[in-house]
Design an enzyme around this catalytic site. Structure first.
Site, PDB file in Angstrom:
ATOM      1  N   LYS A  77       3.671   3.575 -12.201  1.00 54.77           N
ATOM      2  CA  LYS A  77       2.260   3.209 -12.335  1.00 54.77           C
ATOM      3  C   LYS A  77       1.490   4.348 -12.975  1.00 54.77           C
ATOM      4  CE  LYS A  77      -1.599   1.124  -9.852  1.00 54.77           C
ATOM      5  NZ  LYS A  77      -1.989   0.459  -8.608  1.00 54.77           N
ATOM      6  N   CYS A  81      -3.133   7.638  -8.660  1.00 60.50           N
ATOM      7  CA  CYS A  81      -4.377   7.805  -7.894  1.00 60.50           C
ATOM      8  C   CYS A  81      -5.070   9.112  -8.260  1.00 60.50           C
ATOM      9  CB  CYS A  81      -4.087   7.753  -6.399  1.00 60.50           C
ATOM     10  SG  CYS A  81      -3.939   6.062  -5.841  1.00 60.50           S
ATOM     11  N   LYS A 130       0.862  -1.195   0.000  1.00 60.22           N
ATOM     12  CA  LYS A 130       0.000   0.000   0.000  1.00 60.22           C
ATOM     13  C   LYS A 130       0.900   1.248   0.000  1.00 60.22           C
ATOM     14  CE  LYS A 130      -3.922   2.319   1.442  1.00 60.22           C
ATOM     15  NZ  LYS A 130      -5.209   2.394   0.786  1.00 60.22           N
TER      16      LYS A 130
END
Lengths: 471, 423
Positions: B173, B135, B45
Site C-alpha cells: 500500500k 500511514c 485494520k
C-alpha cells in the site's frame, strides 16, 4: 361593540395559537442549508426586484459563511426595515418571485425567512452595526413613525442629522404595529424595530399629532427639513345606508384592535368583509382565527380582477374564507339596532374603466339579502388631506401627495414618503421612499457632492484573442 | 448476465468492493456484518506492535451544507491485542470462505519481526497481505508507514523480506506523500510484490477553531498532522493510479483507493486500470449499507454498456491520459448556451469576465438575462459550462477550423526543421 350574534370567545391559548407566526423563524441548520442553495447570481434578479435593492446574494453568502452580523449589516445598510420586510413583504411577487430557480421549476430561495434569520439577532437585540456620520448640525422632523418614517429617520441619523419623529399614537411603528396581521408581524417585533431606530439616536415624540398638537408653522420653522410619513386615515365609507349600525367596522380599525389586544375583540358568528385587497384578507383571516364560523369576502369584480396577492388569496382560502365574486353591498340591514344582514346586488363586468379593469355594473333586479352579524369595510382608506392643506406649496392629487424623484413635495423643505404618496403600498416601498427622502434632503442641504458615488478607476483594454496556430 | 467477481493477483472476491484497512475493519463484528451487507472483501485494520490511541482522532472538511467532503484522522493501527486480532481473523475466514480477507501489517523494519507477523496472520487463513507503507501520521515518526513508503529502497527491502516467507499474495500500500509515485511503485515491483494499493491518506491539517486557535482534531488543545481522505482526495488518487498504470515499466495489478463513495467513482478507478477498489470514508459516513448501491450501479452500467466482466472495461482510459505536449493544439471548441434552458443567473458571465477569458457578454437588456458567447474570443476553456447550475444548458461545441491535428511536440519538431517545413 354591539354584535347581536357574537362568535363563541376563544381561550387566550387558542387565540395565541391561531395568531402564531405563519412563517416561523429558521433554525440555524435550516438557514445554512437554504443559504448554501443560493447560486449567487450576477446582477441578481432578487436584488433588482427589491424596492430597497438589498444585495440579497451577498447577505445569503454571508449567512452560508456563518457571518450573521455581516449578513444583517448588508440588509440594514440597504433597508433599515429589513426585519419587518422579512416578515411582511410579499416575497412571492418580489425577490422570491424573481429567483432564477423559478425558471427551473425548483423552489426559490426562501429569501424572506433568511432575511429574518439574519436580522432578528441584530435588530431584536439592538446591536448597532451600521456606520454613522458625525452630527452635521442640522435638525429634521419626521411626521409619523410607520416604516416610511422610521426608514427616513434612521437614514437621516446615519447621515448625521438630529432627527425627531412625531407620532400621533401612543406607540411607534404605524402599520407595522397596528395594521398588519399579527401572524405576520408581532407587536413586540414591530416595536423592537422602532426601538432600534431610537437606539440609533433618533428622538421619538409620541401622542403628538402634527398640525394639531404642534403647529405646521412651528415644525416648519424649527427644522431644516420635514418628512411627511403619515400614511392614510380611517377606513373610507362604503357610501351605503346603515354604515353607522353597531357591528359595522372598518378593516383598519378592526386590525388595530386585534393588534392591541385580540382577546378584547368580539367578532360575529357570520362576518362579511367588503373588498378583496390585502387588507381585506388580513381582516377576514383574523376574524376567522378569532372564532367566526363563517367569513365571506364580497368583491364587486370577478376572481380574475381581485386586487390581493395570490399568496394572500390562498391563505384566506386555507383559513376557510369564502369568496363571493361580482357582488356589491347596497344597504346594511339591522334588527334591534345591530347588524342582521347585508343587502347586496349582483354585478356584471362592463367596458374597462379608468383603472383599465372592466367596470362592474349592477344587474337590475338581482338584489338579495346576505344574512350576517358583522360587516368589515375594506374598500380603501381616507386621505389625511387636512394636514396637506396646511403645508404651503404642497400639491396633492386624489389625496396623494405629489413628489419628485427625491420624494420632495411642492414645498422644497417638505418631503413625503410611504402610503400618503403611493395611496397604499408595501412596507418595503415605504422603506425605499424613506431612504430616498433622506438622501434627497442631504443633497438639498449639502449639495450633490455630499452623496459620494463610487466611480471605476482606469482600465487597460481586454487582451486580444490568441492568434491561431500557424499550421 | 454481468459477472462482478474480481481477482487481484490471485485473491478472488464476489465483487470488486473491498473495505480498506481502517476503523470499519477493526473487528470481526464489523467485517462479518459488512460481508453480510454485500462487501466483497476487507483489508483488516493494520496489525502491528501494541499502540495506544489518542482522543479525539478525526476531523473533517465540510463543503456548504455537505458534511465530510474530506476526512482526516490521527488514529493509529489497531489498538487491540494481537491474540484478539488473530482469533477473529480465523473466525471470519471460517464463516466467510468466499470473501477476500486480507491482513494489513505494519511493524518495525526488522526482517525477523516481519517474518513472525506474516506467518502468524497467514496461519489464520487470510487470503493475502497488505503492507502498510502509507500511514503519514504517528507511526511514520517511529520509522514505519509512510516513512517506509517514501524511501523506495526501504519499501523494496521490506517487500523482499515479506516475500521470503509469504504464501499468499502480497499487496504493497503506497503513500501519496511523495513527489513521484512511480519510484515507490517500481520499488514494490522490484521487491516482488504481487500488487499495489493506492492511495493511503494525504498529510493534512483540516482546520482550526477560530475561537480557541486549537487545530483539529483537538487533543487537549493540540493536534498533529493527520491523514486526509474522502471525496476531496479522489482526483489526486486517480492521478496517482494513472501515473502507475500508464507507466511502461509498471506491470502490477492495482487496488484503487481514495474518496470512493459511488459506483461512478469505482468505475473511474477501474477505467484507469484498477482491478478492484477499497472504500473507507463513505462507510465511516453512511455505514456498510452503501455497498448495495455500488453493486447495483456498477451492474446497471455494465449491462447498459454491454460489458460482461470487469476486465472488459478495465484500463480503457489509460491510453487517453497523455503528456500535455501530445494534445492536439488545433482542436477547437466554443461554449454554446441553450436559451431555452438558461435560467438567467449570469454566473457564467461573471466567471468568464472576472475569472477567465472575457468571452461572454450580457444582452444589455435587464429583461433578457441570457448571456451571449463571443465565439471569436472564446478559448473553449469549459469554465462557463462548469459553473452553470443547469445540466445541459451550456455545452461545448466543436468548431471545424479546417486545421490538421498538431501537438506541441510536433509543432516544436516542425519549428526545429525550419520555416519551410512549418508551412
Amino acid at each position: 361593540m354591539g354584535i347581536a350574534n357574537p362568535a363563541i370567545p376563544l381561550s387566550p391559548e387558542q387565540i395565541a395559537k391561531n395568531l402564531a407566526d405563519i412563517a416561523p423563524a429558521m433554525l440555524a441548520e435550516e438557514a445554512y442549508a437554504e443559504a448554501s442553495r443560493c447560486l449567487f447570481c450576477y446582477d441578481a434578479p432578487c436584488t433588482r426586484a427589491c424596492p430597497t435593492s438589498i444585495n440579497v446574494p451577498e447577505f445569503i453568502k454571508r449567512i452560508a459563511a456563518r457571518n450573521i452580523v455581516g449578513a444583517a449589516t448588508t440588509i440594514l445598510d440597504a433597508n433599515l426595515m429589513g426585519a419587518s420586510c422579512a416578515r411582511a413583504c410579499p416575497t412571492e411577487v418580489l425577490c422570491e418571485g424573481a429567483c432564477v430557480y423559478n425558471h427551473e421549476k425548483a423552489p426559490p430561495i426562501q429569501i424572506g425567512r433568511l432575511q429574518r434569520f439574519a436580522t432578528d439577532p441584530v435588530v431584536l437585540s439592538g446591536k448597532m452595526v451600521l456606520s454613522m456620520a458625525p452630527p452635521n448640525g442640522k435638525k429634521v422632523a419626521v411626521v409619523g413613525s410607520g416604516p416610511g418614517g422610521l426608514a427616513a429617520a434612521g437614514e437621516l441619523r446615519r447621515l448625521g442629522y438630529a432627527v425627531t419623529v412625531y407620532e400621533a399614537k401612543d406607540q411607534p411603528g404605524g402599520l407595522n404595529t397596528f395594521g398588519i396581521a399579527p401572524y405576520k408581524l408581532t407587536n413586540a417585533d414591530a416595536l423592537a424595530e422602532a426601538e432600534y431606530v431610537r437606539k440609533m439616536g433618533v428622538e421619538f415624540v409620541l401622542n403628538t399629532r402634527v398640525g394639531k398638537d404642534i403647529s405646521i408653522d412651528k415644525v416648519n420653522d424649527d427644522y431644516a427639513a420635514v418628512v411627511i410619513a403619515i400614511g392614510l386615515g380611517a377606513t373610507a365609507p362604503l357610501g351605503i345606508t346603515g354604515e353607522s349600525i353597531d357591528g359595522v367596522v372598518g378593516a383598519t380599525e378592526f386590525i388595530e384592535q386585534v393588534r392591541r389586544d385580540p382577546a378584547k375583540v368580539t367578532v360575529g358568528k357570520r362576518v362579511v368583509v367588503v373588498g378583496a385587497g390585502n387588507t381585506a384578507i388580513d381582516a377576514a383571516t383574523e376574524a376567522k382565527r378569532l372564532g367566526a364560523d363563517q367569513v365571506t369576502i364580497l368583491y364587486r369584480r370577478s376572481e380574475k380582477e381581485k386586487p390581493c396577492y395570490e399568496y394572500e388569496y390562498m391563505l384566506a382560502k386555507k383559513d376557510g374564507v369564502v369568496f363571493q365574486w361580482l357582488t356589491a353591498p347596497v344597504q346594511v340591514q339591522a334588527q334591534r339596532g345591530a347588524v342582521s344582514g347585508l343587502k347586496c346586488v349582483k354585478m356584471k363586468l362592463g367596458k374597462p374603466d379608468a383603472s383599465g379593469r372592466p367596470a362592474p355594473e349592477p344587474i337590475a333586479g338581482s338584489e338579495f339579502n346576505f344574512a350576517c352579524d358583522m360587516v368589515i369595510k375594506s374598500t380603501g382608506q381616507q386621505k389625511l388631506i387636512e394636514l396637506y392643506r396646511q403645508v404651503k406649496g404642497l400639491v396633492e392629487r386624489g389625496g396623494k401627495v405629489q413628489v419628485n424623484e427625491s420624494m420632495q413635495t411642492g414645498n422644497p423643505k417638505w418631503f413625503a414618503v410611504g402610503d400618503c404618496v403611493s395611496g397604499g403600498k408595501e412596507v418595503v416601498n415605504a422603506a425605499a421612499d424613506g431612504k430616498r427622502a433622506a438622501y434627497g434632503i442631504h443633497r438639498m442641504l449639502f449639495g450633490d457632492a455630499a452623496v459620494p458615488v463610487r466611480k471605476p478607476g482606469p482600465r487597460l483594454e481586454k487582451p486580444a484573442p490568441h492568434p491561431p496556430m500557424p499550421f | 448476465m454481468v459477472d462482478l467477481t474480481s481477482n487481484l493477483a490471485g485473491i478472488t472476491s464476489p465483487n470488486p468492493f473491498w473495505l480498506a484497512s481502517a476503523p470499519p475493519t477493526n473487528s470481526a463484528y464489523q467485517v462479518m456484518k459488512a460481508f453480510d451487507c454485500g462487501w466483497g472483501g476487507a483489508v483488516w485494520k493494520t496489525i502491528g506492535e501494541p499502540i495506544v490511541n489518542v482522543s479525539s482522532r478525526y476531523s473533517s472538511v465540510n463543503y456548504k451544507n455537505f458534511r465530510m467532503m474530506g476526512l482526516n484522522n490521527i488514529e493509529l493501527i489497531t489498538d487491540r491485542s494481537l491474540a484478539d486480532n488473530l482469533r477473529e481473523l480465523r473466525e471470519v475466514k471460517k464463516h466467510y470462505p468466499k470473501h477476500a480477507l486480507v491482513a494489513s501489517l505494519m511493524v518495525e523494519s526488522k526482517r525477523e519481526t516481519w517474518h513472525t507477523y506474516v506467518k502468524q496472520v497467514e496461519d489464520c487463513g487470510v487470503d493475502g497481505l497488505e503492507l502498510n507503507f502509507g500511514c503519514p501520521h504517528g507511526m511514520s515518526e517511529r520509522g514505519m508507514g509512510s516513512a517506509v513508503g517514501q524511501v523506495p529502497d526501504y519499501a523494496c527491502q521490506i517487500t523482499e523480506w515479506v516475500k521470503e516467507v509469504a504464501r499468499t499474495p502480497v499487496i504493497v500500500k503506497l503513500t501519496p506523500n511523495i513527489s513521484n509515485i512511480v519510484y515507490p511503485g517500481l520499488a514494490a515491483q522490484k521487491g516482488k510484490a504481487d500488487a499495489v494499493s493506492l492511495i493511503n491518506t494525504i498529510n493534512s491539517i483540516t482546520g482550526i477553531d477560530l475561537d480557541t486557535f486549537e487545530p483539529r482534531p483537538k487533543v487537549r488543545g493540540h493536534s498533529s498532522h493527520g491523514g486526509y481522505c474522502g471525496p476531496a482526495v479522489k482526483p489526486i488518487a486517480l492521478n496517482l493510479v494513472a501515473a502507475l498504470t500508464s507507466h511502461p515499466e509498471f506491470k502490477l495489478p492495482v487496488s484503487g483507493i481514495g474518496g470512493i463513495e459511488t459506483w461512478q467513482d469505482a468505475v473511474e478507478f477501474m477505467l484507469l486500470g484498477a482491478t478492484n477498489v477499497q472504500v473507507c470514508t463513505a462507510v465511516m459516513h453512511y455505514g456498510f449499507r452503501i455497498v448495495d448501491g455500488l453493486i447495483s450501479g456498477l451492474t446497471e452500467w455494465m449491462q447498459a454498456k454491454g460489458f460482461e466482466k470487469l476486465a472488459d472495461f478495465r484500463g480503457k482510459t489509460i491510453g487517453r491520459i497523455k503528456d500535455w505536449g501530445d494534445l492536439d493544439l488545433n482542436y477547437k471548441i466554443v461554449a454554446s448556451i441553450d436559451r431555452g434552458k438558461c435560467i438567467g443567473c449570469q454566473v457564467c458571465y461573471i466567471a468568464c469576465e472576472d475569472g477567465a477569458h472575457q468571452s461572454i457578454a450580457l444582452s444589455g437588456d435587464p429583461k433578457d438575462r441570457v448571456p451571449k458567447v463571443l465565439e471569436d474570443v472564446c478559448v473553449g476553456c469549459n469554465l462557463c459550462s462548469l459553473v452553470c447550475p443547469v445540466d445541459g444548458c451550456i455545452t461545448m461545441k466543436e468548431v471545424d477550423n479546417g486545421r490538421p491535428s498538431v501537438s506541441w511536440r510536433q509543432y516544436q519538431a516542425k519549428l526545429a526543421a525550419g520555416p519551410a517545413a512549418a508551412h
